[in-house]
Write an enzyme that holds these catalytic residues in place. Sequence first.
Site, PDB file in Angstrom:
ATOM      1  N   HIS A   1      11.646  -2.215   6.416  1.00  0.00           N
ATOM      2  CA  HIS A   1      11.395  -0.879   6.554  1.00  0.00           C
ATOM      3  C   HIS A   1       9.663  -0.769   6.760  1.00  0.00           C
ATOM      4  O   HIS A   1       9.362   0.503   6.140  1.00  0.00           O
ATOM      5  CB  HIS A   1      11.513  -0.067   5.841  1.00  0.00           C
ATOM      6  CG  HIS A   1      10.538  -0.173   4.810  1.00  0.00           C
ATOM      7  ND1 HIS A   1      10.512  -1.045   3.007  1.00  0.00           N
ATOM      8  CD2 HIS A   1       9.621   0.211   3.586  1.00  0.00           C
ATOM      9  CE1 HIS A   1      10.408  -0.975   1.912  1.00  0.00           C
ATOM     10  NE2 HIS A   1       9.617   0.013   2.721  1.00  0.00           N
TER      11      HIS A   1
ATOM     12  N   ASN B   1      -9.812  -9.034  -3.700  1.00  0.00           N
ATOM     13  CA  ASN B   1      -9.694  -7.600  -2.969  1.00  0.00           C
ATOM     14  C   ASN B   1      -9.991  -7.701  -1.328  1.00  0.00           C
ATOM     15  O   ASN B   1     -11.044  -8.607  -0.687  1.00  0.00           O
ATOM     16  CB  ASN B   1     -11.016  -6.699  -3.407  1.00  0.00           C
ATOM     17  CG  ASN B   1     -11.810  -6.021  -3.036  1.00  0.00           C
ATOM     18  OD1 ASN B   1     -12.390  -5.398  -1.349  1.00  0.00           O
ATOM     19  ND2 ASN B   1     -12.275  -5.218  -3.724  1.00  0.00           N
TER      20      ASN B   1
ATOM     21  N   ASP C   1      16.397  -5.632   4.527  1.00  0.00           N
ATOM     22  CA  ASP C   1      15.581  -5.186   4.396  1.00  0.00           C
ATOM     23  C   ASP C   1      14.110  -6.609   4.187  1.00  0.00           C
ATOM     24  O   ASP C   1      13.991  -6.950   2.808  1.00  0.00           O
ATOM     25  CB  ASP C   1      15.077  -4.037   2.685  1.00  0.00           C
ATOM     26  CG  ASP C   1      13.366  -3.514   2.874  1.00  0.00           C
ATOM     27  OD1 ASP C   1      13.127  -3.645   4.754  1.00  0.00           O
ATOM     28  OD2 ASP C   1      13.592  -2.926   2.782  1.00  0.00           O
TER      29      ASP C   1
ATOM     30  N   GLY D   1       5.898   2.731  -2.238  1.00  0.00           N
ATOM     31  CA  GLY D   1       5.889   1.663  -1.265  1.00  0.00           C
ATOM     32  C   GLY D   1       5.347   0.541  -1.439  1.00  0.00           C
ATOM     33  O   GLY D   1       4.160  -0.125  -0.358  1.00  0.00           O
TER      34      GLY D   1
ATOM     35  N   SER E   1       5.638  -2.079  -0.991  1.00  0.00           N
ATOM     36  CA  SER E   1       6.725  -2.967  -0.284  1.00  0.00           C
ATOM     37  C   SER E   1       6.097  -3.918   0.076  1.00  0.00           C
ATOM     38  O   SER E   1       5.119  -4.212   0.718  1.00  0.00           O
ATOM     39  CB  SER E   1       7.280  -1.988   0.907  1.00  0.00           C
ATOM     40  OG  SER E   1       7.824  -0.834   0.361  1.00  0.00           O
ATOM     41  N   GLY E   2       7.477  -4.743   0.501  1.00  0.00           N
ATOM     42  CA  GLY E   2       6.914  -6.258   1.242  1.00  0.00           C
ATOM     43  C   GLY E   2       6.580  -7.635   0.597  1.00  0.00           C
ATOM     44  O   GLY E   2       6.319  -8.708   0.489  1.00  0.00           O
TER      45      GLY E   2
END
Length: 249
Positions: free
Chosen positions: A62, A76, A104, A195, A197-198
Amino acid sequence: MSLRLCPLPCVHVLYHIQGSVIVNGELAPEGSMQFMVSVQNKNGHVCGGFLISEDFVVTAAHCDSGLKHVILGGHNWKNSNVKKIEISNQCKHKNYSDVVNGYDIMLLKLANKAPMGRNIKTIPLAEKNMKLSVNQECSVAGWGKMVSTGGLVDDLRVVNVSIINHNDCKKSWGGLPPNVICAGGKYTDKGFCQGDSGGPLVWNGKAVGIVSFNNGKNCKYPDVPNVYTDIRKHVDWINNITKNKMCPM
């Protein structure tokens, strides 16, 4: 944000794919988690990801939002010494349609090999037969907001979360997509939020899950568990892509 109505009974999933959020975590120690990747489009950071070989990154399906490149080699990602590599191909699982239907997962083929070294390393994947026990402590990391109403931060943050019983998780959500792991969120004040996510769910130095979805309306003290794609169910699919250097037909 996008409100997705799930075809499963009584499941309402609210999630956001931009940025990332670690709730009640801490700064990742320097020199740790060199496999973490910032997946970006032309506007900057979209999702997390993790390096599994010199030329492949795993992230969530997604996260497909005009992706252009990845950033590696630093906690960073705005530092001048990090490495930027263009994305040459995206291999999204053919069964993916929405997070609430599962699958997903997406592999990103890098245009150039990542320069492996002190600041850039791969993370091994969990084996298909690896056992996860309820209350087993894992970690999840990402960049971004520390509370749902805050702004993005630049430094990688990490938090420990515990595996939640699958049946309890399914009951909390009113149903679950196939091949997922639940950890953090309900029963605790730690986990990911809108979010994150991943990024990988990590246990014993191996990636066992991929951040997929949660209840974005209530992140700090969520009423449902956080949900991850179960990497153990996709090991063959991943290995086929990394071996043949192409997406399956």
